[in-house]
Scaffold this motif. Sequence first.
Motif, PDB file in Angstrom:
ATOM      1  N   THR A   1       0.828  -1.215   0.000  1.00  0.00           N
ATOM      2  CA  THR A   1       0.000   0.000   0.000  1.00  0.00           C
ATOM      3  C   THR A   1       0.852   1.251   0.000  1.00  0.00           C
ATOM      4  O   THR A   1       0.554   2.206  -0.725  1.00  0.00           O
ATOM      5  CB  THR A   1      -0.970   0.012   1.194  1.00  0.00           C
ATOM      6  OG1 THR A   1      -0.228  -0.168   2.400  1.00  0.00           O
ATOM      7  CG2 THR A   1      -2.017  -1.065   1.058  1.00  0.00           C
ATOM      8  N   LEU A   2       1.926   1.286   0.794  1.00  0.00           N
ATOM      9  CA  LEU A   2       2.795   2.464   0.794  1.00  0.00           C
ATOM     10  C   LEU A   2       3.531   2.598  -0.533  1.00  0.00           C
ATOM     11  O   LEU A   2       3.710   3.715  -1.041  1.00  0.00           O
ATOM     12  CB  LEU A   2       3.786   2.394   1.959  1.00  0.00           C
ATOM     13  CG  LEU A   2       3.174   2.581   3.351  1.00  0.00           C
ATOM     14  CD1 LEU A   2       4.222   2.351   4.435  1.00  0.00           C
ATOM     15  CD2 LEU A   2       2.557   3.954   3.492  1.00  0.00           C
ATOM     16  N   GLY A   3       3.955   1.497  -1.120  1.00  0.00           N
ATOM     17  CA  GLY A   3       4.636   1.548  -2.410  1.00  0.00           C
ATOM     18  C   GLY A   3       3.745   2.098  -3.506  1.00  0.00           C
ATOM     19  O   GLY A   3       4.151   2.975  -4.276  1.00  0.00           O
ATOM     20  N   TYR A   4       2.501   1.595  -3.593  1.00  0.00           N
ATOM     21  CA  TYR A   4       1.598   2.092  -4.628  1.00  0.00           C
ATOM     22  C   TYR A   4       1.174   3.525  -4.369  1.00  0.00           C
ATOM     23  O   TYR A   4       0.935   4.297  -5.300  1.00  0.00           O
ATOM     24  CB  TYR A   4       0.384   1.179  -4.776  1.00  0.00           C
ATOM     25  CG  TYR A   4       0.689  -0.085  -5.532  1.00  0.00           C
ATOM     26  CD1 TYR A   4       1.426  -0.048  -6.706  1.00  0.00           C
ATOM     27  CD2 TYR A   4       0.247  -1.316  -5.072  1.00  0.00           C
ATOM     28  CE1 TYR A   4       1.718  -1.205  -7.411  1.00  0.00           C
ATOM     29  CE2 TYR A   4       0.533  -2.474  -5.766  1.00  0.00           C
ATOM     30  CZ  TYR A   4       1.259  -2.412  -6.925  1.00  0.00           C
ATOM     31  OH  TYR A   4       1.548  -3.550  -7.612  1.00  0.00           O
ATOM     32  N   THR A   5       1.084   3.936  -3.100  1.00  0.00           N
ATOM     33  CA  THR A   5       0.772   5.327  -2.790  1.00  0.00           C
ATOM     34  C   THR A   5       1.907   6.231  -3.255  1.00  0.00           C
ATOM     35  O   THR A   5       1.672   7.308  -3.826  1.00  0.00           O
ATOM     36  CB  THR A   5       0.533   5.499  -1.281  1.00  0.00           C
ATOM     37  OG1 THR A   5      -0.524   4.625  -0.882  1.00  0.00           O
ATOM     38  CG2 THR A   5       0.154   6.930  -0.935  1.00  0.00           C
ATOM     39  N   ALA A   6       3.148   5.817  -3.030  1.00  0.00           N
ATOM     40  CA  ALA A   6       4.299   6.612  -3.480  1.00  0.00           C
ATOM     41  C   ALA A   6       4.333   6.715  -4.997  1.00  0.00           C
ATOM     42  O   ALA A   6       4.587   7.793  -5.560  1.00  0.00           O
ATOM     43  CB  ALA A   6       5.592   5.998  -2.951  1.00  0.00           C
ATOM     44  N   ILE A   7       4.065   5.620  -5.698  1.00  0.00           N
ATOM     45  CA  ILE A   7       4.061   5.642  -7.162  1.00  0.00           C
ATOM     46  C   ILE A   7       2.985   6.591  -7.683  1.00  0.00           C
ATOM     47  O   ILE A   7       3.229   7.400  -8.591  1.00  0.00           O
ATOM     48  CB  ILE A   7       3.849   4.218  -7.721  1.00  0.00           C
ATOM     49  CG1 ILE A   7       5.091   3.365  -7.476  1.00  0.00           C
ATOM     50  CG2 ILE A   7       3.503   4.247  -9.205  1.00  0.00           C
ATOM     51  CD1 ILE A   7       4.902   1.909  -7.791  1.00  0.00           C
TER      52      ILE A   7
END
Length: 125
Positions: free
Chosen positions: A105-111
């Motif tokens: 979730t944090l990775g896709y939010t950053a992307i």
Amino acid sequence: FWLKFRSATPPKIFLTPASAPCISEAAMAARLNLLSVALLAACVVCLLNTAFVSAPAQPRGAAATIAALAAAGAPLAAFANDELLEYNMAGEFTGFMTGGYFAVTLGYTAISFVSYLLLTKLKII
């Protein structure tokens, strides 16, 4: 074929062979209705033939001997090892699953944030 005239207003022309009698419209409708009922009945019979399957044939000869030996050896399969395998999606929360959730979730939010930032700076959106 002969042209046969019927006395009606306006006159109708029927092409019939010389030996065939002229069939009225009611008789023709009855024959067509009978034909459609017969076709429907044939379709139902075909569907019912595929719906019900006969019992399998009993094996004979060497095939019966092999089947009997296989059935006699079946109780040996009851003593096979029944091991419990650990796997992640068994229904309980694990540390790996919780960490994976936050990482994804944090990775896709950053992307998505970086994509939005670039698109606004480039004045695309």
